[in-house]
Write a protein that holds these residues in place. Structure first.
Motif, PDB file in Angstrom:
ATOM      1  N   LYS A   1       0.799  -1.219   0.000  1.00 51.03           N
ATOM      2  CA  LYS A   1       0.000   0.000   0.000  1.00 51.03           C
ATOM      3  C   LYS A   1       0.837   1.277   0.000  1.00 51.03           C
ATOM      4  O   LYS A   1       0.510   2.231  -0.711  1.00 51.03           O
ATOM      5  CB  LYS A   1      -0.952   0.003   1.204  1.00 51.03           C
TER       6      LYS A   1
ATOM      7  N   ALA B   1       0.682   3.949  -2.976  1.00 54.57           N
ATOM      8  CA  ALA B   1       0.227   5.314  -2.696  1.00 54.57           C
ATOM      9  C   ALA B   1       1.290   6.340  -3.097  1.00 54.57           C
ATOM     10  O   ALA B   1       0.966   7.416  -3.621  1.00 54.57           O
ATOM     11  CB  ALA B   1      -0.111   5.460  -1.216  1.00 54.57           C
TER      12      ALA B   1
ATOM     13  N   GLU C   1     -10.052  -1.061   2.362  1.00 52.08           N
ATOM     14  CA  GLU C   1      -8.882  -1.374   3.185  1.00 52.08           C
ATOM     15  C   GLU C   1      -9.277  -2.399   4.249  1.00 52.08           C
ATOM     16  O   GLU C   1      -9.672  -2.046   5.357  1.00 52.08           O
ATOM     17  CB  GLU C   1      -8.353  -0.105   3.847  1.00 52.08           C
TER      18      GLU C   1
ATOM     19  N   THR D   1      -8.168  -4.823  -0.058  1.00 50.65           N
ATOM     20  CA  THR D   1      -6.726  -4.583  -0.052  1.00 50.65           C
ATOM     21  C   THR D   1      -6.179  -4.723   1.361  1.00 50.65           C
ATOM     22  O   THR D   1      -6.837  -4.361   2.336  1.00 50.65           O
ATOM     23  CB  THR D   1      -6.422  -3.165  -0.572  1.00 50.65           C
TER      24      THR D   1
ATOM     25  N   ASP E   1      -1.969  -5.192   3.467  1.00 50.42           N
ATOM     26  CA  ASP E   1      -0.532  -5.429   3.376  1.00 50.42           C
ATOM     27  C   ASP E   1      -0.191  -6.836   3.854  1.00 50.42           C
ATOM     28  O   ASP E   1       0.652  -7.035   4.745  1.00 50.42           O
ATOM     29  CB  ASP E   1       0.239  -4.381   4.173  1.00 50.42           C
TER      30      ASP E   1
ATOM     31  N   GLU F   1      -2.656  -3.380  -3.154  1.00 52.03           N
ATOM     32  CA  GLU F   1      -2.428  -1.996  -3.607  1.00 52.03           C
ATOM     33  C   GLU F   1      -3.675  -1.160  -3.886  1.00 52.03           C
ATOM     34  O   GLU F   1      -3.649   0.065  -3.689  1.00 52.03           O
ATOM     35  CB  GLU F   1      -1.580  -1.997  -4.895  1.00 52.03           C
TER      36      GLU F   1
ATOM     37  N   ALA G   1      -5.251   1.658  -1.632  1.00 52.80           N
ATOM     38  CA  ALA G   1      -4.320   2.765  -1.361  1.00 52.80           C
ATOM     39  C   ALA G   1      -4.269   3.738  -2.532  1.00 52.80           C
ATOM     40  O   ALA G   1      -4.302   4.963  -2.343  1.00 52.80           O
ATOM     41  CB  ALA G   1      -2.930   2.210  -1.069  1.00 52.80           C
TER      42      ALA G   1
END
Length: 227
Positions: A56, A60, A100, A146, A148, A172, A175
């Motif tokens: 992410k 970003a 997220e 999404t 991580d 990804e 983000a």
């Protein structure tokens, strides 16, 4: 006025096929800060593609650089994703929304995914871009999640499916979508399903990723010609 389209790829093996296709159009290679990038003219557009790196923060950063440094009008994303619901390996799917899933303040009393302002962190795809992409045919649409993490846990997959109603998971898109929303830049992601985001996902993902297929690059070039 010529539009500028930014495209974010996370993994080197996702970026390479597009880099190879771009050579046909005389692409110039360079850097967007520390990240590999290339640029070329295609139809009536300027295309700038970035290899962001996985995750992410990297994604970003790439999106912010494209918007603030390159003044792009649109950002696209392409890559591989794990299937969460109603998708099979090899399917091509466009994101309708981006959540997220790993935003977690449960330790201090919030529900999973809920931010202090009370909202689930969900960002929407640009409707016009989504309609144009789906008009190509052979592409499904659904909600993306999404986080991580490389999702290879059946229980966590079930949790994300039931909590957020997502069909695919990546590291990804939410983000990038968040940056684009804050900056008022239209965003869309198209993904190929590489695995089932369960105990078998690592081997399946590696097999497809190592092929460095051109499928998504072909779709992107066909799509941007319609923008």
């Amino acid at each position: 006025m010529k539009k500028t389209v930014g495209i974010v790829f996370a993994d080197e093996m996702e970026y390479k096929p597009f880099e190879k296709a771009a050579e046909t159009f005389g692409a110039k290679k360079g850097k967007l800060f520390s990240q590999n990038c290339l640029s070329f003219n295609y139809k009536d557009l300027e295309i700038i593609a970035v290899e962001s790196g996985i995750g992410k923060v990297n994604a970003a950063f790439a999106a912010s650089g494209l918007i603030l440094n390159k003044n792009v009008d649109i950002i696209l994303n392409a890559g591989l994703s794990g299937a969460i619901s109603q998708l099979r390996r090899g399917d091509i799917v466009a994101g309708e929304s981006f959540t997220e899933c790993d935003f977690d303040l449960t330790a201090i009393g919030y529900e999973l995914g809920i931010k202090p302002d009370g909202d689930i962190s969900v960002h929407k795809a640009d409707k016009q871009l989504l309609e144009k992409l789906l008009s190509l045919g052979g592409i499904r649409s659904g909600k993306f999640g999404t986080g991580d993490i490389f999702l290879s846990d059946s229980e966590k997959k079930k949790l994300f499916r039931e909590k957020f109603g997502i069909c695919a998971f990546d590291m990804e898109t939410a983000a990038i979508a968040c940056v684009c929303e804050k900056c008022g830049v239209p965003f869309l992601s198209v993904r190929k399903i590489s695995d089932d985001a369960d105990d078998s996902s690592v081997e399946d993902y590696r097999e497809m990723n190592n092929k460095a297929e051109s499928h998504l690059s072909d779709i992107l070039l066909e799509f941007v010609a319609k923008i």
